[in-house]
Design an enzyme around this catalytic site. Structure first.
Site, PDB file in Angstrom:
ATOM      1  CG  HIS A   1      -3.352  -3.318  28.241  1.00 21.75           C
ATOM      2  ND1 HIS A   1      -2.989  -2.833  29.398  1.00 21.75           N
ATOM      3  CD2 HIS A   1      -2.993  -4.853  28.392  1.00 21.75           C
ATOM      4  CE1 HIS A   1      -2.584  -3.790  30.123  1.00 21.75           C
ATOM      5  NE2 HIS A   1      -2.475  -4.871  29.450  1.00 21.75           N
TER       6      HIS A   1
ATOM      7  CG  HIS B   1      -4.973  -9.002  29.132  1.00 22.57           C
ATOM      8  ND1 HIS B   1      -4.822  -9.153  30.438  1.00 22.57           N
ATOM      9  CD2 HIS B   1      -3.779  -8.210  28.820  1.00 22.57           C
ATOM     10  CE1 HIS B   1      -3.628  -8.744  30.737  1.00 22.57           C
ATOM     11  NE2 HIS B   1      -2.975  -7.984  29.999  1.00 22.57           N
ATOM     12  CD  GLU B   2      -2.180  -7.958  25.361  1.00 19.35           C
ATOM     13  OE1 GLU B   2      -1.994  -6.752  25.376  1.00 19.35           O
ATOM     14  OE2 GLU B   2      -1.882  -8.638  26.288  1.00 19.35           O
TER      15      GLU B   2
END
Length: 170
Positions: free
Chosen positions: A82, A78-79
């Site tokens: 980004h 998820h990170e």
């Protein structure tokens, strides 16, 4: 507050997942994005944060220790997504269509915006306040602002000022 110690085997599992997903993204995007720095200093209820300019990921050590495999499977990609979105598309909405595409089409994972981990162990202390109609809980920051006379908070329902203490039903 003393920092949580992350066992080496868990740090290695996090790095392995990060490197696997980065390699997968680099192949699919035909790029050679570098490995981001990884730090275990995220605090509060956030599982992780991506720091775009410094190209780093900060992970919450408490939530990692409490939710090891799910954390590795979900939060690390998820990170990373980004960071990849920022490099690939520039400045866009944090969980917008580009991030969703990166998660689903490039990394092959469901695009979930928030984690579902229990947060009791990382939740901040709250202070009881009351109004004319109900009980409220103020964060440490808001409580301190009230104590210092910097802020006054009102109930959104009845409009009266919040006062320290437990609500008493009449």
């Amino acid at each position: 507050m003393k920092p949580e110690r992350i066992p080496i085997c868990l740090q290695q599992a996090v790095m392995l997942r990060l490197r696997e997903k980065l390699q997968q993204a680099n192949l699919r995007l035909e790029r050679n994005y570098p490995e981001p720095a990884l730090h275990y200093r995220q605090r509060g209820t956030a599982a992780g944060t991506a720091w775009l300019q410094s190209w780093e990921i900060r992970l919450n050590p408490v939530l990692l220790l409490e939710n090891q495999q799910a954390f590795i499977d979900e939060v690390v990609p998820h990170e990373l997504a980004h960071l990849l979105v920022w490099k690939h598309f520039g400045r866009v909405a944090p969980h917008g269509k580009e991030w969703k595409w990166m998660m689903e089409s490039v990394l092959g994972l469901p695009a979930r915006r928030t984690h579902q981990f229990a947060i009791a162990s990382v939740r901040s202390r709250t202070f009881p306040y009351r109004c004319g109609c109900q009980q409220h809980q103020l964060s440490v920051r808001r409580h301190n602002r009230v104590v210092r006379g910097e802020s006054e908070y009102r109930c959104l329902h009845c409009g009266t000022s919040l006062r320290p203490g437990e609500f008493q039903k009449s």
